[in-house]
Design an enzyme around this catalytic site. Sequence first.
Site, PDB file in Angstrom:
ATOM      1  CB  ILE A   1     107.851  19.680  99.403  1.00  0.00           C
ATOM      2  CG1 ILE A   1     107.821  18.090  98.509  1.00  0.00           C
ATOM      3  CG2 ILE A   1     107.006  19.739 101.103  1.00  0.00           C
ATOM      4  CD1 ILE A   1     109.197  18.214  98.803  1.00  0.00           C
TER       5      ILE A   1
ATOM      6  CG  HIS B   1     118.868  15.976 103.371  1.00  0.00           C
ATOM      7  ND1 HIS B   1     119.111  16.405 102.160  1.00  0.00           N
ATOM      8  CD2 HIS B   1     117.143  15.546 102.976  1.00  0.00           C
ATOM      9  CE1 HIS B   1     118.761  17.236 101.295  1.00  0.00           C
ATOM     10  NE2 HIS B   1     117.702  15.941 101.403  1.00  0.00           N
TER      11      HIS B   1
ATOM     12  CB  THR C   1     112.232  20.909 104.395  1.00  0.00           C
ATOM     13  OG1 THR C   1     111.293  21.515 103.777  1.00  0.00           O
ATOM     14  CG2 THR C   1     112.165  21.108 105.411  1.00  0.00           C
ATOM     15  CB  SER C   2     113.386  23.554  99.575  1.00  0.00           C
ATOM     16  OG  SER C   2     113.633  23.294  98.012  1.00  0.00           O
ATOM     17  NE  ARG C   3     118.556  18.809  97.136  1.00  0.00           N
ATOM     18  CZ  ARG C   3     117.160  18.160  97.479  1.00  0.00           C
ATOM     19  NH1 ARG C   3     116.955  18.118  98.493  1.00  0.00           N
ATOM     20  NH2 ARG C   3     117.062  16.600  96.420  1.00  0.00           N
TER      21      ARG C   3
ATOM     22  CD  GLU D   1     122.242  18.395 102.884  1.00  0.00           C
ATOM     23  OE1 GLU D   1     121.747  17.059 102.769  1.00  0.00           O
ATOM     24  OE2 GLU D   1     121.065  19.700 103.115  1.00  0.00           O
TER      25      GLU D   1
ATOM     26  CB  ALA E   1     112.273  16.978 105.727  1.00  0.00           C
ATOM     27  CG  PHE E   2     114.256  11.600 102.875  1.00  0.00           C
ATOM     28  CD1 PHE E   2     115.098  12.144 103.497  1.00  0.00           C
ATOM     29  CD2 PHE E   2     114.159  10.339 102.622  1.00  0.00           C
ATOM     30  CE1 PHE E   2     116.307  11.566 103.780  1.00  0.00           C
ATOM     31  CE2 PHE E   2     114.764   9.320 103.268  1.00  0.00           C
ATOM     32  CZ  PHE E   2     116.429  10.058 103.510  1.00  0.00           C
TER      33      PHE E   2
ATOM     34  CG  ASP F   1     115.224  17.979 106.704  1.00  0.00           C
ATOM     35  OD1 ASP F   1     115.673  17.671 107.525  1.00  0.00           O
ATOM     36  OD2 ASP F   1     114.990  17.580 105.690  1.00  0.00           O
TER      37      ASP F   1
HETATM   38  P1  NAD Z   1     107.673  19.861  93.019  1.00  0.00           P
HETATM   39  O1  NAD Z   1     108.704  19.786  91.637  1.00  0.00           O
HETATM   40  O2  NAD Z   1     106.567  19.046  92.641  1.00  0.00           O
HETATM   41  O3  NAD Z   1     107.849  21.612  93.627  1.00  0.00           O
HETATM   42  C1  NAD Z   1     108.786  22.141  92.680  1.00  0.00           C
HETATM   43  C2  NAD Z   1     107.194  23.746  93.121  1.00  0.00           C
HETATM   44  O4  NAD Z   1     108.566  25.207  92.386  1.00  0.00           O
HETATM   45  C3  NAD Z   1     106.975  23.782  91.220  1.00  0.00           C
HETATM   46  O5  NAD Z   1     105.867  24.356  91.798  1.00  0.00           O
HETATM   47  C4  NAD Z   1     108.116  24.848  90.474  1.00  0.00           C
HETATM   48  O6  NAD Z   1     107.033  25.386  90.009  1.00  0.00           O
HETATM   49  C5  NAD Z   1     108.290  26.191  91.415  1.00  0.00           C
HETATM   50  N1  NAD Z   1     109.188  26.848  91.698  1.00  0.00           N
HETATM   51  C6  NAD Z   1     110.316  26.323  90.426  1.00  0.00           C
HETATM   52  N2  NAD Z   1     110.996  27.803  90.558  1.00  0.00           N
HETATM   53  C7  NAD Z   1     110.733  28.507  91.313  1.00  0.00           C
HETATM   54  C8  NAD Z   1     110.765  29.622  91.983  1.00  0.00           C
HETATM   55  N3  NAD Z   1     112.095  30.180  91.378  1.00  0.00           N
HETATM   56  N4  NAD Z   1     110.074  30.387  92.792  1.00  0.00           N
HETATM   57  C9  NAD Z   1     109.026  29.714  93.361  1.00  0.00           C
HETATM   58  N5  NAD Z   1     108.753  28.128  93.050  1.00  0.00           N
HETATM   59  C10 NAD Z   1     109.519  27.672  91.950  1.00  0.00           C
HETATM   60  O7  NAD Z   1     109.275  19.646  94.029  1.00  0.00           O
HETATM   61  P2  NAD Z   1     108.716  19.050  95.201  1.00  0.00           P
HETATM   62  O8  NAD Z   1     108.459  17.628  95.623  1.00  0.00           O
HETATM   63  O9  NAD Z   1     107.523  19.895  96.460  1.00  0.00           O
HETATM   64  O10 NAD Z   1     110.283  18.958  96.412  1.00  0.00           O
HETATM   65  C11 NAD Z   1     110.514  20.204  96.692  1.00  0.00           C
HETATM   66  C12 NAD Z   1     111.975  20.541  96.952  1.00  0.00           C
HETATM   67  O11 NAD Z   1     112.024  19.800  97.795  1.00  0.00           O
HETATM   68  C13 NAD Z   1     112.931  19.890  95.685  1.00  0.00           C
HETATM   69  O12 NAD Z   1     112.740  19.921  94.904  1.00  0.00           O
HETATM   70  C14 NAD Z   1     113.809  19.053  96.981  1.00  0.00           C
HETATM   71  O13 NAD Z   1     114.839  19.635  96.465  1.00  0.00           O
HETATM   72  C15 NAD Z   1     113.316  19.748  98.331  1.00  0.00           C
HETATM   73  N6  NAD Z   1     112.921  18.306  98.841  1.00  0.00           N
HETATM   74  C16 NAD Z   1     113.761  18.261  99.984  1.00  0.00           C
HETATM   75  C17 NAD Z   1     113.303  16.857 101.035  1.00  0.00           C
HETATM   76  C18 NAD Z   1     113.862  16.050 102.278  1.00  0.00           C
HETATM   77  O14 NAD Z   1     113.721  15.125 102.841  1.00  0.00           O
HETATM   78  N7  NAD Z   1     114.423  17.688 102.438  1.00  0.00           N
HETATM   79  C19 NAD Z   1     113.057  15.869 100.075  1.00  0.00           C
HETATM   80  C20 NAD Z   1     111.913  15.713  98.541  1.00  0.00           C
HETATM   81  C21 NAD Z   1     111.732  16.986  98.672  1.00  0.00           C
END
Ligand code: NAD
Length: 316
Positions: free
Chosen positions: A150, A280, A229-231, A260, A282-283, A255
């Site tokens: 992402i 939530h 948009t992560s967690r 939650e 975004a996906f 998001d």
């Molecule tokens: P991904 O696994 O492809 O990428 C995660 C990145 O975070 C990796 O490059 C990793 O090295 C890095 N990382 C690990 N520890 C870290 C730290 N301490 N500091 C900075 N970076 C660090 O995951 P993704 O597909 O890009 O998804 C990212 C996050 O988005 C997921 O973990 C999930 O929580 C969230 N997500 C949210 C939605 C939504 O609908 N809102 C949908 C999908 C995913």
Amino acid sequence: MLVFLEVEPEDIAKIQKIFPKAQIISKPLNENEIIKKCHNAEILCVFIYSQITKKVIKNLPNLKLIVTRSVGYDHIDLNAAKEKGIKICNVPDYGSHVIAEHVFALLLCGLRHISEGDDRVEKNHKFDFHGLRGMALKAKTLGLIGTGKIGKNVARIASLGFLMNVIAYDPYPDEDAARENHFQYVSLDKLLQKSDIISLHCPLLPNTKHIINKKSIEKMKNGIVIVNTSRGEIIETKALLTGLKSKKISHVFLDVLEHEKNLAENKEIINFPEVIVTPHIAFYADDSMKKMYEEAFSSIKKFLKGEKLMHQVEGI
Ligand code: NAD
């Protein structure tokens, strides 16, 4: 028997087209309901709100495959499945661009006062721009925490589309991706100090929980904009509220929320005027839902034909 759980009404037809005999259940089920309604299931295709616990696995005697239409699989007891030789597949990437696009939906909506502008015209019958001056994205510095699937998409849209300066922190830097998507890796401290906007794209891990906290907010520029948009647990909500009240933080776009499902606990942040919260979503778009089902169908078909599974969750 093949059972699909948590199916949205608009997705029923595409399941029936490929698997006409499948049982399709829309309503999320609790543990006991899953046991009761899926008792004969050999294949379960679920989403993240179906808790496939040890008890569920123990009480579904014919279960051989669980396919989750999600990246994460923490709603499934992997050890219990392993003990019974049940295979698990996920969908590792159903469309990272969709989540990245939502980041810009939030940014543009919030920074260009889209909802307020619409309300002004529609509800107040006032066609007047005063008081709605926005903030442009071009030439602003965007700091990305996490440059996985992402984060890279966000970097590409920001640098090539909006002509922003993009900097990023990731403990596992990908220099090729940085060159391709026009961003530069920096330390976390430098990112906190230099960014005008920070967007979070790291997974929730013990060391990323509350990575945005009182101390990290103190290091940021005055007027910082934060997007998550992560967690939810990646940000310490209390510190966010303090930053908003002191105007250190100008806008927050979320998001995801800490805890939650507990909206009462999140009431203050939700109601804060400079905060936009989406539930939530975004996906959740046409592309991603299509791919989510296609990948899940492919795993089920491969399993039924006895072929090697593509997205089998490792170690199982
Ligand atoms: P991904 O696994 O492809 O990428 C995660 C990145 O975070 C990796 O490059 C990793 O090295 C890095 N990382 C690990 N520890 C870290 C730290 N301490 N500091 C900075 N970076 C660090 O995951 P993704 O597909 O890009 O998804 C990212 C996050 O988005 C997921 O973990 C999930 O929580 C969230 N997500 C949210 C939605 C939504 O609908 N809102 C949908 C999908 C995913």
